[in-house]
Design a protein around this motif. Structure first.
Motif, PDB file in Angstrom:
ATOM      1  N   LYS B 216     -19.532  17.724 -32.345  1.00 65.16           N
ATOM      2  CA  LYS B 216     -20.999  17.774 -32.476  1.00 65.16           C
ATOM      3  C   LYS B 216     -21.520  19.174 -32.173  1.00 65.16           C
ATOM      4  N   THR B 217     -22.466  19.636 -33.029  1.00 58.92           N
ATOM      5  CA  THR B 217     -23.005  20.979 -32.859  1.00 58.92           C
ATOM      6  C   THR B 217     -24.533  20.946 -32.835  1.00 58.92           C
ATOM      7  N   TRP B 218     -25.112  22.037 -32.319  1.00 52.89           N
ATOM      8  CA  TRP B 218     -26.570  22.197 -32.339  1.00 52.89           C
ATOM      9  C   TRP B 218     -27.089  22.183 -33.766  1.00 52.89           C
ATOM     10  N   GLU B 219     -26.329  22.856 -34.672  1.00 53.22           N
ATOM     11  CA  GLU B 219     -26.766  22.932 -36.067  1.00 53.22           C
ATOM     12  C   GLU B 219     -26.785  21.537 -36.694  1.00 53.22           C
ATOM     13  N   GLY B 220     -25.771  20.725 -36.371  1.00 53.47           N
ATOM     14  CA  GLY B 220     -25.724  19.362 -36.890  1.00 53.47           C
ATOM     15  C   GLY B 220     -26.885  18.540 -36.367  1.00 53.47           C
ATOM     16  N   PHE B 221     -27.144  18.654 -35.067  1.00 53.74           N
ATOM     17  CA  PHE B 221     -28.226  17.897 -34.437  1.00 53.74           C
ATOM     18  C   PHE B 221     -29.582  18.262 -35.032  1.00 53.74           C
ATOM     19  N   LEU B 222     -29.863  19.582 -35.090  1.00 49.51           N
ATOM     20  CA  LEU B 222     -31.183  20.018 -35.552  1.00 49.51           C
ATOM     21  C   LEU B 222     -31.359  19.810 -37.060  1.00 49.51           C
ATOM     22  N   GLY B 223     -30.292  20.047 -37.834  1.00 51.16           N
ATOM     23  CA  GLY B 223     -30.374  19.824 -39.280  1.00 51.16           C
ATOM     24  C   GLY B 223     -30.647  18.361 -39.600  1.00 51.16           C
ATOM     25  N   GLY B 224     -29.925  17.467 -38.882  1.00 50.03           N
ATOM     26  CA  GLY B 224     -30.138  16.034 -39.074  1.00 50.03           C
ATOM     27  C   GLY B 224     -31.539  15.632 -38.665  1.00 50.03           C
ATOM     28  N   LEU B 225     -32.025  16.220 -37.559  1.00 49.72           N
ATOM     29  CA  LEU B 225     -33.357  15.884 -37.054  1.00 49.72           C
ATOM     30  C   LEU B 225     -34.437  16.233 -38.074  1.00 49.72           C
ATOM     31  N   VAL B 226     -34.338  17.426 -38.677  1.00 48.29           N
ATOM     32  CA  VAL B 226     -35.353  17.853 -39.651  1.00 48.29           C
ATOM     33  C   VAL B 226     -35.319  16.936 -40.882  1.00 48.29           C
ATOM     34  N   ALA B 227     -34.100  16.685 -41.412  1.00 46.80           N
ATOM     35  CA  ALA B 227     -33.987  15.837 -42.607  1.00 46.80           C
ATOM     36  C   ALA B 227     -34.517  14.436 -42.333  1.00 46.80           C
ATOM     37  N   LEU B 252     -39.219  12.540 -35.074  1.00 45.23           N
ATOM     38  CA  LEU B 252     -38.565  13.488 -34.164  1.00 45.23           C
ATOM     39  C   LEU B 252     -37.862  12.762 -33.015  1.00 45.23           C
ATOM     40  N   LEU B 253     -38.456  11.616 -32.598  1.00 41.18           N
ATOM     41  CA  LEU B 253     -37.932  10.884 -31.438  1.00 41.18           C
ATOM     42  C   LEU B 253     -36.645  10.120 -31.799  1.00 41.18           C
ATOM     43  N   LEU B 254     -36.654   9.393 -32.926  1.00 41.52           N
ATOM     44  CA  LEU B 254     -35.516   8.538 -33.259  1.00 41.52           C
ATOM     45  C   LEU B 254     -34.219   9.331 -33.462  1.00 41.52           C
ATOM     46  N   PRO B 255     -34.222  10.483 -34.165  1.00 40.19           N
ATOM     47  CA  PRO B 255     -32.966  11.232 -34.288  1.00 40.19           C
ATOM     48  C   PRO B 255     -32.420  11.679 -32.934  1.00 40.19           C
ATOM     49  N   ALA B 256     -33.339  12.082 -32.016  1.00 43.88           N
ATOM     50  CA  ALA B 256     -32.892  12.516 -30.689  1.00 43.88           C
ATOM     51  C   ALA B 256     -32.287  11.342 -29.922  1.00 43.88           C
ATOM     52  N   VAL B 257     -32.966  10.182 -29.991  1.00 45.39           N
ATOM     53  CA  VAL B 257     -32.471   9.003 -29.275  1.00 45.39           C
ATOM     54  C   VAL B 257     -31.157   8.515 -29.896  1.00 45.39           C
ATOM     55  N   GLY B 258     -31.076   8.568 -31.228  1.00 43.04           N
ATOM     56  CA  GLY B 258     -29.839   8.179 -31.905  1.00 43.04           C
ATOM     57  C   GLY B 258     -28.683   9.057 -31.470  1.00 43.04           C
ATOM     58  N   PHE B 259     -28.946  10.353 -31.338  1.00 36.82           N
ATOM     59  CA  PHE B 259     -27.929  11.288 -30.866  1.00 36.82           C
ATOM     60  C   PHE B 259     -27.483  10.919 -29.450  1.00 36.82           C
ATOM     61  N   ILE B 260     -28.460  10.575 -28.596  1.00 32.47           N
ATOM     62  CA  ILE B 260     -28.131  10.186 -27.216  1.00 32.47           C
ATOM     63  C   ILE B 260     -27.208   8.969 -27.213  1.00 32.47           C
ATOM     64  N   GLY B 261     -27.524   7.980 -28.064  1.00 35.43           N
ATOM     65  CA  GLY B 261     -26.676   6.790 -28.148  1.00 35.43           C
ATOM     66  C   GLY B 261     -25.269   7.129 -28.598  1.00 35.43           C
ATOM     67  N   ASP B 262     -25.192   7.975 -29.606  1.00 32.52           N
ATOM     68  CA  ASP B 262     -23.908   8.377 -30.172  1.00 32.52           C
ATOM     69  C   ASP B 262     -23.013   9.031 -29.114  1.00 32.52           C
ATOM     70  N   VAL B 263     -23.569  10.036 -28.401  1.00 35.12           N
ATOM     71  CA  VAL B 263     -22.724  10.759 -27.441  1.00 35.12           C
ATOM     72  C   VAL B 263     -22.470   9.944 -26.172  1.00 35.12           C
ATOM     73  N   THR B 264     -23.407   9.032 -25.828  1.00 35.63           N
ATOM     74  CA  THR B 264     -23.171   8.172 -24.669  1.00 35.63           C
ATOM     75  C   THR B 264     -21.975   7.262 -24.941  1.00 35.63           C
ATOM     76  N   MET B 265     -21.942   6.671 -26.134  1.00 34.61           N
ATOM     77  CA  MET B 265     -20.804   5.809 -26.462  1.00 34.61           C
ATOM     78  C   MET B 265     -19.524   6.624 -26.629  1.00 34.61           C
TER      79      MET B 265
END
Lengths: 224, 314
Positions: B216-227, B252-265
């Motif tokens: 997982k990268t910052w670019e992946g996180f932010l690119g996914g968030l914008v799209a 903006l909230l759901l992609p961030a929360v989805g990311f949190i779920g992904d990395v928590t699991m």
């Protein structure tokens, strides 16, 4: 006689239907299956498939790994003193599961050759399933293998012995429990064991080692 | 069945179909045109998306009850995978049956629309009673570990995921009704999973959580968030009662929360030493691997709209 090719006289589609409609869906929804190297299972006989033993459902789990078209030629060995008593259990064991009943214990000192029905099945070109531990034992602990397997392999030189490691049923439905708990089940199939069955201890040890190695491939879930 | 297609649901389903066709084009047609064979991993992953999307859409379109039953089945499969993955105490084998019984109980509250019971049963009543049942086994060794892992699993797979089903029984504020809300949060979350993955594969440089999820990268996180934010704003008026600002905040909230779920699991799987939770879905792993982000976005989305959108009507 249990060693006839079609002991019940049931039509040949009954067993595949029983597995396709009842056993497989129940195992899939009720437990869930994780399989490795399923393609290594023999589809033609004669062959001997050996697995570790944890639960009565092991036989159903192992049978459900085979293709439906092969199922009619697969014969698990079952203990006659447990499954062969009478009534519904005996009928299901022999006719729906297609099991061959084996006498485990000596009756009054002398008994007939206990492996004879299995030999007959191999000579008919069938696939025989064996649990060489002979008993389910402690949950998820492999007991030492009995030498019956080596005897059988020696009698039928050239018949491949395929090891299978099973895991999960020792927790989902261990010995002495009647209510299953839904938990994933796992099976890993190995390549045919390359060892000389004339040396019984070495052959048995080779099969044990093959199953332990396969077991290490499966997901671990150590309970305490 | 067809009346559930009203209110823009049909249009969004058409969009999902388009996404699947484009994905299949990339995974299977483009490699063939270039005279190569496609990546088997990608091909099986996209084919599994067809099956998953098909089953989900079918269940949701047939009707409310079937939709709720479908989410209930997801809860069951996810909990089964969790309990298979996390080592248990042999003495607790029978307690696991009680843990499973939480599923029909919780979904009974969904079927009957009892919001109070839905929101209190698992976090309060079972939270208090489950350790008591564990105490009755008489074994205190690893008691704390058993009670916390069991309750955590229930909260994620039954309570959090169950919020998806409760969306279906909320009173409709938009012609698309509960189906629209459910479709919205599932589409946005799953789209974000894929968008973060694709964006990370294309532009990924700086690792975001190297010790837990090195891919997982910052670019992946932010690119996914914008799209995902763009998608969330565009489809919101078609199937939800959300206004433009609410849709932007959720985008903006759901992609961030989805990311949190992904990395928590991911942390859970890393702790247990496994890559995937199971091998149920070809190319994806297990149910838990597919719903990891959804377990986190579902309650956040639900309570966002329950407070901001439904609040004035309660």
């Amino acid at each position: 006689m249990p060693d006839a090719a079609d002991p019940a006289g049931l039509p040949t589609w009954v067993r595949p239907l029983f597995f396709a409609a009842i056993v497989r869906p129940a195992l899939l929804i009720g437990f869930g299956l994780g399989m490795r190297h399923r393609e290594r299972l023999p589809q033609t006989g004669p062959a001997i498939v050996v697995a570790n033993h944890n639960s009565h459902l092991d036989t159903l789990l192992l049978l459900s790994l085979f293709r439906l078209s092969t199922l009619g030629r697969v014969r698990p060995a079952a203990a006659a003193d447990y499954f062969g008593k009478a009534g519904v259990v005996r009928w299901v064991t022999q006719h729906l599961i297609g099991a061959i009943l084996i006498e485990r214990h000596h009756e009054g000192g002398r008994r007939a050759d206990p492996l004879a029905p299995l030999s007959a099945a191999l000579e008919r070109g069938e696939i025989v399933l064996l649990f060489p531990e002979g008993t389910r034992g402690q949950p998820e602990v492999r007991e030492a293998f009995k030498t019956g397997l080596a005897h059988l392999a020696r009698r039928h030189a050239g018949v491949p012995v395929i090891p299978v490691a099973l895991r999960g049923l020792g927790h989902a439905l261990p010995k002495g429990e009647w209510i299953p708990v839904p938990l994933n089940l796992y099976a890993a199939v190995g390549e045919a064991v390359q060892a000389d069955p004339r040396n019984k201890p070495a052959f048995t040890a080779a099969v044990e080692a093959a199953i332990d190695k396969l077991d290490a491939e499966l997901p671990t879930s150590v309970w305490d | 069945m067809l009346d559930t297609l009203r209110g823009g649901v049909g249009a969004v389903l058409g969009f999902i179909l388009l996404l699947l066709i484009v994905a299949t084009f990339i995974s299977e047609v483009v490699p063939r045109l270039r005279g190569r064979s496609g990546s088997p991993e990608l091909i099986s992953r996209v084919r599994a998306w067809w099956v998953m999307a098909g089953l989900f859409v079918l269940a949701v379109l047939v009707g409310k009850r079937v939709g709720i039953a479908f989410v209930m089945l997801l809860s069951y499969l996810a909990l089964k995978e969790y309990l298979s993955l996390v080592p248990q105490r042999s003495a607790d084998r029978k307690v696991l049956l009680w843990v499973y019984l939480a599923i029909p109980l919780q979904y009974l509250w969904v079927f009957t629309g009892r919001y109070g019971m839905f929101i209190i049963t698992l976090p309060v009543y079972l939270f208090l009673l489950l350790p008591f049942r564990l105490m009755l086994t008489g074994i205190t060794q690893n008691f704390l570990r058993a009670s916390s892992t069991l309750h955590w699993g229930l909260m994620l797979t039954v309570f959090c995921l169950g919020h998806l089903a409760y969306l279906l029984v909320l009173p409709p504020l938009h012609p698309a009704g509960g189906v629209g809300l459910l479709l919205y949060v599932v589409l946005v979350t799953q789209f974000n999973d894929v968008a973060q993955y694709v964006s990370g594969k294309s532009f990924g440089k700086r690792k975001i959580v190297p010790q837990v999820s090195p891919g997982k990268t910052w670019e992946g996180f932010l690119g996914g968030l914008v799209a995902t934010a763009v998608l969330a704003v565009l489809i919101a008026p078609i199937i939800t009662p959300l206004n433009r600002w609410e849709a932007l905040i959720l985008g903006l909230l759901l992609p961030a929360v989805g990311f949190i779920g992904d990395v928590t699991m991911s942390a859970v799987k890393r702790d247990l030493g496994v890559k995937d939770a199971s091998s149920l879905i070809p190319g994806h792993g297990g149910i838990l691997d597919r719903v990891d982000s959804l377990m986190f976005t579902a309650p956040v989305f639900f309570h966002f709209i329950y407070y901001f959108v439904y609040g004035p009507y309660r």
